[in-house]
Scaffold this motif. Structure first.
Motif, PDB file in Angstrom:
ATOM      1  N   SER A 198       4.159  -6.139   1.122  1.00 48.97           N
ATOM      2  CA  SER A 198       2.706  -6.058   0.917  1.00 48.97           C
ATOM      3  C   SER A 198       2.064  -5.208   2.013  1.00 48.97           C
ATOM      4  O   SER A 198       2.634  -5.041   3.101  1.00 48.97           O
ATOM      5  N   SER A 257      -0.474  -6.116   3.664  1.00 51.89           N
ATOM      6  CA  SER A 257      -0.786  -7.056   4.721  1.00 51.89           C
ATOM      7  C   SER A 257       0.391  -7.170   5.715  1.00 51.89           C
ATOM      8  O   SER A 257       0.204  -7.071   6.933  1.00 51.89           O
ATOM      9  N   GLY A 299      -9.376  -0.153  -2.312  1.00 49.58           N
ATOM     10  CA  GLY A 299      -9.508  -1.405  -1.562  1.00 49.58           C
ATOM     11  C   GLY A 299      -8.315  -1.728  -0.685  1.00 49.58           C
ATOM     12  O   GLY A 299      -8.410  -2.608   0.179  1.00 49.58           O
ATOM     13  N   ALA A 300      -7.183  -1.039  -0.857  1.00 44.86           N
ATOM     14  CA  ALA A 300      -6.007  -1.351  -0.026  1.00 44.86           C
ATOM     15  C   ALA A 300      -6.330  -1.249   1.477  1.00 44.86           C
ATOM     16  O   ALA A 300      -5.920  -2.125   2.248  1.00 44.86           O
ATOM     17  N   VAL A 314      -9.038  -1.931   2.942  1.00 45.08           N
ATOM     18  CA  VAL A 314      -9.845  -3.104   3.350  1.00 45.08           C
ATOM     19  C   VAL A 314      -8.891  -4.221   3.751  1.00 45.08           C
ATOM     20  O   VAL A 314      -9.064  -4.881   4.784  1.00 45.08           O
ATOM     21  N   VAL A 315      -7.870  -4.429   2.913  1.00 47.23           N
ATOM     22  CA  VAL A 315      -6.858  -5.444   3.223  1.00 47.23           C
ATOM     23  C   VAL A 315      -6.164  -5.082   4.537  1.00 47.23           C
ATOM     24  O   VAL A 315      -5.981  -5.928   5.423  1.00 47.23           O
ATOM     25  N   MET A 339      -8.343  -5.878   7.450  1.00 48.69           N
ATOM     26  CA  MET A 339      -8.498  -7.325   7.680  1.00 48.69           C
ATOM     27  C   MET A 339      -7.276  -7.909   8.367  1.00 48.69           C
ATOM     28  O   MET A 339      -7.366  -8.833   9.159  1.00 48.69           O
ATOM     29  N   LYS A 340      -6.118  -7.379   8.052  1.00 46.65           N
ATOM     30  CA  LYS A 340      -4.870  -7.988   8.536  1.00 46.65           C
ATOM     31  C   LYS A 340      -4.299  -7.341   9.794  1.00 46.65           C
ATOM     32  O   LYS A 340      -3.537  -7.979  10.525  1.00 46.65           O
ATOM     33  N   ASP A 364      -8.481   6.086  -0.514  1.00 47.68           N
ATOM     34  CA  ASP A 364      -7.961   4.996  -1.358  1.00 47.68           C
ATOM     35  C   ASP A 364      -8.354   5.243  -2.804  1.00 47.68           C
ATOM     36  O   ASP A 364      -9.504   5.115  -3.191  1.00 47.68           O
TER      37      ASP A 364
END
Ligand code: CP
Length: 308
Positions: A88, A90, A111-112, A114-115, A118-119, A129
């Motif tokens: 993933s 993440s 949106g990838a 954004v993940v 966040m991680k 993206d």
């Protein structure tokens, strides 16, 4: 205890207008005093993880870090990383956070990043993206416009081609809306018109904008012409792509009615939409734009790493 998340740039909206202007000032200083910057990122590592093809963005990020005295580790496509085994985003960014100080990521899924942001435990920069955003291309575009037109205000800006899927167009509009007194002419076939959410943003901002399918109609009005490629990779069927791909081909004949100080931009790569005969026209700024991109990425890397 969890450390606070570092600042990332997923959308151009993650930067204030003052910050964008500050980055452009740094880019101008890099242009004038490159020696000052040669060791700014000594011992820092940039990781470029690109799950979609790229020439300019990946290589200019890497050239930017190398020009700052830092180092680069890179995966140039998903097949050469463990994404091919199903890892993933993440997990990927958590691992890379142990190896690099900053990550530039391109991914086909909106949106990838954004993940990723966040991680990750290090700053993540969205390097494109899907059909969504491409904020560092926008930084390159803004610097090119500011340097060639002298300002980012009081301009008539034509955006031409694939306004539906062209992520660089969406990011550029969101950025230009911060600068006053600009007018916009959106030039696209009806199937490739701007998506609804960008149309709503233009209306909400109360700016003067119009749509046309005719590049010939728009040409004499424009101070900036931003050409784009029809995004083959975003089409669901080949037939539609083939029908639309050559809707606009900018050539010297079409430029006869253009202003003498028009600035022609294109995020590149180009396919057919600008004839190579235009490359020698002094109004063609699209190769210069790629240099602006490297200088803005240098400024952004330093900013996100907190390096003055
Ligand atoms: N403008 C741009 O994003 O080019 P690449 O796809 O080559 O990175």
């Amino acid at each position: 205890m969890n450390k606070p998340k570092p600042r990332s740039v997923v959308s151009i909206l993650d930067l204030t207008t003052d910050e964008i202007n500050g980055l452009m000032n740094v880019a101008d200083d890099i242009e004038n005093n490159p020696d000052k910057y040669r060791e700014k990122c000594k011992h820092k590592i940039l990781s470029t993880i690109f799950f979609e093809p790229s020439t300019r963005t990946r290589l200019s990020f890497e050239a930017a870090m190398l020009s700052l005295g830092g180092s680069v580790i890179s995966t140039a496509d998903s097949q050469s990383s463990s994404a091919a085994k199903g890892e993933s985003i993440s997990d990927t960014v958590k691992v890379i956070s142990n190896y690099a100080d900053i990550i530039a990521m391109r991914h086909p899924k909106e949106g990838a990043p954004v993940v990723g942001a966040m991680k990750a435990d290090v700053p993540v920069i969205n390097a494109g993206d899907g059909g969504h955003f491409h904020p560092t291309q926008t930084l390159a575009d803004l610097l090119t416009i500011r340097r060639t037109k002298g300002a980012l205000s009081n301009l008539v800006i034509g955006l031409c081609g694939d306004l539906m899927f062209g992520r660089t167009v969406h990011s550029l509009i969101e950025a230009m809306l911060r600068y006053p007194n600009n007018k916009y002419v959106m030039i696209a076939p009806s199937e490739l018109r701007l998506p609804e959410y960008i149309r709503e943003e233009l209306d909400k901002a109360g700016v003067d904008w119009e749509e046309t399918e005719s590049l010939e109609y728009a040409m004499p009005k424009l101070d900036v012409l931003y050409m784009t490629r029809v995004q083959k990779e975003r089409f669901f069927n080949e037939e539609d792509y083939v029908r639309l791909k050559d809707t606009y081909i900018l050539d010297e004949e079409k430029l006869k009615t253009a202003k003498p100080d028009l600035a022609i931009l294109h995020p590149l790569p180009r396919v057919n939409e600008i004839s190579v005969s235009v490359d020698d026209d002094p109004r063609a700024k699209y190769f210069y734009q790629t240099l602006c991109g490297k200088q803005m990425r240098m400024a952004l890397i330093m900013f996100l790493l907190g390096i003055k």
